[in-house]
Design an enzyme around this catalytic site. Structure first.
Site, mmCIF file in Angstrom:
data_model
loop_
_atom_site.group_PDB
_atom_site.id
_atom_site.type_symbol
_atom_site.label_atom_id
_atom_site.label_comp_id
_atom_site.label_asym_id
_atom_site.label_seq_id
_atom_site.Cartn_x
_atom_site.Cartn_y
_atom_site.Cartn_z
ATOM 1 N N ARG A 89 -6.828 1.691 -5.645
ATOM 2 C CA ARG A 89 -6.491 3.077 -5.956
ATOM 3 C C ARG A 89 -5.440 3.121 -7.052
ATOM 4 N NH1 ARG A 89 -3.519 4.867 -2.753
ATOM 5 N NH2 ARG A 89 -3.475 3.259 -1.153
ATOM 6 N N TYR A 239 -14.028 2.232 -7.783
ATOM 7 C CA TYR A 239 -13.528 1.520 -6.613
ATOM 8 C C TYR A 239 -12.998 2.418 -5.493
ATOM 9 C CZ TYR A 239 -11.956 -2.646 -4.208
ATOM 10 O OH TYR A 239 -11.817 -3.666 -3.309
ATOM 11 N N GLY A 241 -11.080 4.253 -2.771
ATOM 12 C CA GLY A 241 -10.535 5.592 -2.660
ATOM 13 C C GLY A 241 -10.618 6.402 -3.948
ATOM 14 N N LYS A 248 -10.408 9.370 0.805
ATOM 15 C CA LYS A 248 -9.038 9.856 0.642
ATOM 16 C C LYS A 248 -8.986 11.231 -0.036
ATOM 17 C CE LYS A 248 -7.591 6.434 2.857
ATOM 18 N NZ LYS A 248 -7.172 5.122 2.525
ATOM 19 N N HIS A 268 -3.690 9.894 7.863
ATOM 20 C CA HIS A 268 -4.083 8.514 7.551
ATOM 21 C C HIS A 268 -3.864 7.672 8.807
ATOM 22 C CE1 HIS A 268 -3.395 4.866 4.624
ATOM 23 N NE2 HIS A 268 -4.647 4.948 4.999
ATOM 24 N N SER A 290 -1.304 1.838 3.626
ATOM 25 C CA SER A 290 -2.456 1.027 3.259
ATOM 26 C C SER A 290 -2.147 -0.459 3.385
ATOM 27 C CB SER A 290 -2.854 1.336 1.821
ATOM 28 O OG SER A 290 -3.184 2.697 1.707
ATOM 29 N N ALA A 291 -3.102 -1.176 3.936
ATOM 30 C CA ALA A 291 -2.994 -2.630 4.124
ATOM 31 C C ALA A 291 -1.821 -3.037 5.012
ATOM 32 C CB ALA A 291 -2.950 -3.355 2.777
ATOM 33 N N CYS A 292 -1.519 -2.216 6.010
ATOM 34 C CA CYS A 292 -0.441 -2.536 6.949
ATOM 35 C C CYS A 292 -0.913 -2.625 8.394
ATOM 36 C CB CYS A 292 0.689 -1.526 6.825
ATOM 37 S SG CYS A 292 1.570 -1.666 5.271
ATOM 38 N N GLY A 293 -2.219 -2.684 8.616
ATOM 39 C CA GLY A 293 -2.664 -3.055 9.961
ATOM 40 C C GLY A 293 -3.443 -2.039 10.780
ATOM 41 N N THR A 295 -6.797 -1.129 10.591
ATOM 42 C CA THR A 295 -8.093 -1.674 11.005
ATOM 43 C C THR A 295 -7.898 -2.731 12.086
ATOM 44 O OG1 THR A 295 -8.991 -1.221 8.828
ATOM 45 C CG2 THR A 295 -10.194 -2.807 10.181
ATOM 46 N N ASN A 296 -6.887 -3.575 11.878
ATOM 47 C CA ASN A 296 -6.643 -4.636 12.855
ATOM 48 C C ASN A 296 -6.230 -4.086 14.215
ATOM 49 O OD1 ASN A 296 -6.644 -7.666 11.787
ATOM 50 N ND2 ASN A 296 -6.258 -6.253 10.099
ATOM 51 N N ASP A 315 -9.094 4.534 9.929
ATOM 52 C CA ASP A 315 -8.353 4.925 8.719
ATOM 53 C C ASP A 315 -7.935 6.391 8.670
ATOM 54 O OD1 ASP A 315 -7.330 3.806 6.193
ATOM 55 O OD2 ASP A 315 -8.701 5.192 5.216
ATOM 56 N N ARG A 412 -12.500 -5.905 -0.207
ATOM 57 C CA ARG A 412 -12.856 -5.079 0.954
ATOM 58 C C ARG A 412 -14.259 -5.368 1.465
ATOM 59 N NH1 ARG A 412 -8.836 -0.935 2.643
ATOM 60 N NH2 ARG A 412 -7.145 -1.388 1.201
ATOM 61 N N ARG A 443 5.576 -2.248 7.057
ATOM 62 C CA ARG A 443 6.035 -3.630 6.900
ATOM 63 C C ARG A 443 7.523 -3.597 6.650
ATOM 64 N NH1 ARG A 443 1.970 -7.482 5.347
ATOM 65 N NH2 ARG A 443 -0.072 -6.465 5.405
ATOM 66 N N ASN A 540 -0.384 -7.416 19.852
ATOM 67 C CA ASN A 540 0.141 -6.050 19.758
ATOM 68 C C ASN A 540 -0.220 -5.216 20.991
ATOM 69 O OD1 ASN A 540 1.306 -6.652 17.296
ATOM 70 N ND2 ASN A 540 -0.466 -5.944 16.109
HETATM 71 P P1 GTP Z 1 -6.102 0.206 4.621
HETATM 72 O O1 GTP Z 1 -7.548 -0.022 4.843
HETATM 73 O O2 GTP Z 1 -5.662 -0.158 3.240
HETATM 74 O O3 GTP Z 1 -5.646 1.564 4.998
HETATM 75 O O4 GTP Z 1 -5.313 -0.913 5.492
HETATM 76 P P2 GTP Z 1 -5.064 -1.049 7.071
HETATM 77 O O5 GTP Z 1 -3.852 -0.285 7.470
HETATM 78 O O6 GTP Z 1 -6.298 -0.788 7.834
HETATM 79 O O7 GTP Z 1 -4.657 -2.601 7.182
HETATM 80 P P3 GTP Z 1 -5.468 -3.834 7.809
HETATM 81 O O8 GTP Z 1 -5.636 -3.722 9.293
HETATM 82 O O9 GTP Z 1 -6.693 -4.052 7.020
HETATM 83 O O10 GTP Z 1 -4.443 -5.026 7.541
HETATM 84 C C1 GTP Z 1 -4.030 -5.384 6.251
HETATM 85 C C2 GTP Z 1 -3.456 -6.770 6.229
HETATM 86 O O11 GTP Z 1 -2.398 -6.886 7.180
HETATM 87 C C3 GTP Z 1 -4.483 -7.829 6.597
HETATM 88 O O12 GTP Z 1 -4.377 -8.898 5.703
HETATM 89 C C4 GTP Z 1 -4.102 -8.235 7.979
HETATM 90 O O13 GTP Z 1 -4.446 -9.571 8.250
HETATM 91 C C5 GTP Z 1 -2.595 -7.990 8.049
HETATM 92 N N1 GTP Z 1 -2.175 -7.600 9.426
HETATM 93 C C6 GTP Z 1 -2.754 -6.659 10.204
HETATM 94 N N2 GTP Z 1 -2.174 -6.589 11.427
HETATM 95 C C7 GTP Z 1 -1.175 -7.509 11.419
HETATM 96 C C8 GTP Z 1 -0.198 -7.915 12.395
HETATM 97 O O14 GTP Z 1 -0.129 -7.430 13.521
HETATM 98 N N3 GTP Z 1 0.678 -8.888 12.002
HETATM 99 C C9 GTP Z 1 0.623 -9.471 10.767
HETATM 100 N N4 GTP Z 1 1.511 -10.408 10.482
HETATM 101 N N5 GTP Z 1 -0.288 -9.116 9.828
HETATM 102 C C10 GTP Z 1 -1.171 -8.149 10.144
HETATM 103 C C1 SPV Z 2 -6.207 2.654 1.608
HETATM 104 O O1 SPV Z 2 -5.739 2.256 0.524
HETATM 105 O O2 SPV Z 2 -5.490 3.215 2.469
HETATM 106 C C2 SPV Z 2 -7.621 2.425 1.925
HETATM 107 C C3 SPV Z 2 -8.483 1.902 0.861
HETATM 108 O O3 SPV Z 2 -8.048 2.705 3.025
HETATM 109 S S1 SPV Z 2 -9.015 3.120 -0.237
HETATM 110 O O4 SPV Z 2 -10.287 3.643 0.256
HETATM 111 O O5 SPV Z 2 -9.227 2.475 -1.543
HETATM 112 O O6 SPV Z 2 -8.057 4.192 -0.320
HETATM 113 MN MN MN Z 3 -6.342 3.473 4.365
#
Ligand code: GTP
Ligand code: SPV
Ligand code: MN
Length: 628
Positions: A89, A239, A241, A248, A268, A290-293, A295-296, A315, A412, A443, A540
């Site tokens: 994005r 790409y 978002g 988004k 979000h 974003s990318a802070c966990g 999905t996990n 998401d 992704r 984070r 978690n």
């Molecule tokens: P967006 O799709 O961008 O919105 O991201 P998201 O919030 O869904 O994040 P996602 O679950 O994809 O995690 C992003 C990164 O963080 C990945 O590389 C994971 O491996 C890492 N991660 C997720 N959960 C944890 C956790 O509990 N601990 C640690 N150390 N890393 C984590």
């Molecule tokens: C984010 O960045 O929070 C995502 C990926 O979920 S995107 O669809 O590119 O916004």
């Molecule tokens: Mn997201």
């Protein structure tokens, strides 16, 4: 096509319709499309029906063109490498356009550069758009994608129509949203829909070389939102978002504005359920940047026995308080996951891996010699010596050169949610699921404990307002800077952030509303050797278990200056080696500096739009911290 059909086409500029029946579309849709066709001057118009047959044909086209290639190891999976200039994005090129500037962005203080949304005037944006959209689809096909965010026909759902010249977008929208000809029936009486226009911005013949068969126009990329007429115009990027406009652009920025007007929330957030050993089920929503966990967490595999986790969404959450019961009910408006690939493996997130073994598209990951996907995090599951082709096309052998990276950090997977082994049976329930707790997090390498419960609703809204996180590759920022990301919505808010915070505060005013408890979590605190103090991922569940016990008002928390903290021993740590003091401590120096910085930042960004209630919460927290 029939003569009548032909006449209609002639009216929209003599452009042939290669699939679908333009004439049968609702009149107001035809009118808008005719304008888009006239503006973009495509060579053909294609009305998508979202079917598998269509996807098969389009996929073959993209394979022939060289934008996708099959991953033969799996069923119906494809890999795609983008132009390396189009990988995430672009917050700095994302605009909100309204007549009144301050309905979009706050009254930031003099000298404070507002990062909570970028506004442009209708006059200025017109000039920008005029240098981009006219003729932008010359030589290309204009595709029309009717989609629903949320189950088709649910009272909580909303409809959009996306026009695009990208087949990749067509395939991805089909996974991420509900694309169906049924949509047209729901618009038959002139009903409102969100107008989404997208172009990769490369009319043919291309003025510049196309890299990796991924047309895009990075110099001119611009993602523009018009919340009042409910419109999105996105140019230059293919790409995520930037281009899958249901996600988004619509489901957060435009829907957020609609939600404010209508009294609900577009956030979000992931949505999940946890069932404890007694068989009690609770639903929670959680917002991490974003990318802070998200999905996990949404798909977590519990490491302690007796718990079951099920996923509703990973998401985005649309939530509203039920007028009768007062419950906060949430739906996931999406139909797929667009998840971060690196870090995902059978240990950290087996459910994500199992979801994407068929019918999925992988973007900017590596490929193994036996036509499988590969990314950082799969080392233990892939034999050393395996030959990998990286996302930039470089071949190397795993284990030989540790400096080689197979994937872009924002690579992704895009896969249908229904394939998730733990997708909740009610994930498409039109009534939504009842939310018992809302969690925020980011984070935070330093100072911030594993979990904090807010003292009350206002304090919870304050905790969300001061959310910060280390930057990630999901946006264009480089280096690891701690950035403010209130509510994990900084890049996604569609109106004045002060009004947004006030909107949250206002839910307390209706005594009928059953307000969920609000929490803050941090899986990312580091020790002095830069090692995570908390194992994260499946572990978690231990924190979620504590949160649910708090939802049930169990006496497992102590009051602290920054909120309620778990009593020692109240989080199940069986089998873990944890330094509780380091993980839960609240260093006075850190929090003293942090609250000052928070006030300065929020005041600078929001000026007089910062709600008084939040100022009061900051003052109270400051006073409490001074007594630490
Ligand atoms: P967006 O799709 O961008 O919105 O991201 P998201 O919030 O869904 O994040 P996602 O679950 O994809 O995690 C992003 C990164 O963080 C990945 O590389 C994971 O491996 C890492 N991660 C997720 N959960 C944890 C956790 O509990 N601990 C640690 N150390 N890393 C984590
Ligand atoms: C984010 O960045 O929070 C995502 C990926 O979920 S995107 O669809 O590119 O916004
Ligand atoms: Mn997201």
């Amino acid at each position: 096509f029939s003569e009548v059909h032909y006449l209609t086409i002639e009216k929209v500029g003599n452009v042939p319709v290669t699939k679908g029946n333009f004439q049968s579309l609702p009149a107001h849709v035809q009118t808008w499309l005719a304008q888009m066709i006239q503006l973009c001057t495509p060579k053909a118009v294609y009305i998508s029906d979202g079917s598998q047959e269509e996807a098969t044909i389009v996929t073959k086209k993209l394979v022939d063109y060289g934008q996708l290639s099959p991953l033969k190891k799996y069923e119906n999976c494809y890999i795609c490498r983008t132009d390396p200039r189009d990988v995430a994005r672009v917050e700095s090129k994302t605009f909100i356009v309204t007549n009144d500037k301050h309905s979009s962005v706050p009254h930031s203080r003099e000298g404070a550069k507002c990062i909570l949304g970028l506004w442009m005037s209708p006059q200025d944006i017109s000039k920008e758009l005029d240098t981009r959209f006219p003729g932008c689809m010359t030589g290309r096909t204009l595709m029309v994608i009717p989609f629903s965010m949320g189950p088709v026909g649910s009272p909580l759902s909303k409809i959009g129509v996306q026009v695009t010249d990208s087949y990749y977008v067509l395939l991805s929208m089909r996974v991420m949203t509900r694309v169906s000809p049924d949509i047209w029936r729901h618009l038959a009486h002139g009903e409102e829909f969100v107008r989404c226009l997208h172009s990769v911005g490369v009319p043919l013949p291309a003025a510049q070389p196309i890299v990796n068969n991924w047309p895009c126009n990075p110099e001119k990329t611009m993602i523009v939102h018009f919340p009042d007429p409910r419109k999105v115009m996105s140019f230059g990027s293919g790409y995520g978002g930037n281009s899958l406009l249901g996600k988004k652009c619509f489901a957060l920025r435009i829907a957020g504005r609609i939600a404010k007007d209508e009294g609900w929330l577009a956030e979000h957030m992931l949505i999940m359920s946890i069932t404890n050993p007694k068989g009690e089920e609770k639903f929670i929503a959680a917002a991490f940047p974003s990318a802070c966990g998200k999905t996990n967490l949404a798909m977590l595999t519990p490491t302690i026995p007796g718990y079951t986790v099920q996923c509703v969404g990973d998401d985005i959450a649309w939530m509203r308080f039920d007028k009768k019961t007062g419950e906060l009910r949430a739906i996931n408006p999406e139909a797929g996951f667009f998840g971060v690939a690196p870090g995902t493996n059978m240990k950290t997130n087996p459910n994500a891996i199992l979801t994407c073994l068929k019918n999925s598209i992988f973007t900017n990951v590596g490929e193994t010699a036996d036509s499988g996907f590969y990314w950082e995090g799969l080392e233990d599951e892939t034999p050393a010596g395996t030959e990998v082709t990286s996302w930039t096309g470089e071949k190397y052998k795993l284990g030989e050169d540790k400096t080689k990276k197979s994937s872009h950090p924002n690579a992704r997977f895009c896969c249908p949610a229904r394939q998730c082994p733990i997708i909740h049976s009610r994930w498409e329930d039109p009534a939504g699921v009842p939310i018992s707790a809302i969690i925020f997090g980011g984070r935070r390498p330093e100072g911030v404990p594993l979990v904090i419960e807010s003292l009350n609703w206002k304090h919870g809204v304050f905790l969300a307002s001061q959310l910060k996180s280390e930057s990630t590759a999901a946006a264009e920022f480089t280096g690891k800077q701690i950035m403010h990301d209130p509510f994990a919505m900084r890049p996604f808010v569609g109106y004045n952030f002060g009004h947004y915070i006030q909107h949250w505060l206002d839910f307390e005013k209706d005594p009928n509303n059953k307000l969920p408890k609000i929490f803050h979590v941090n899986w990312f605190r580091l020790d002095e050797n830069n090692k995570f103090l908390w194992p994260g991922f499946g572990d978690n569940i231990r924190v979620l278990d504590w949160i649910i016990r708090r939802v049930n008002n169990e006496d497992v928390a102590d009051v602290s200056p920054v909120g309620l903290l778990p009593k020692k021993g109240s989080i199940n740590l069986d089998g873990l080696d944890i330094n509780w003091e380091k993980l839960l401590s609240i260093p006075k120096d850190y929090w003293t500096g942090d609250i000052e910085e928070t006030l300065t930042w929020l005041d600078g960004q929001l000026g007089d739009d910062l709600p008084q209630d939040i100022r009061a919460e900051i003052q109270k927290q400051k006073d409490r911290i001074s007594q630490l």
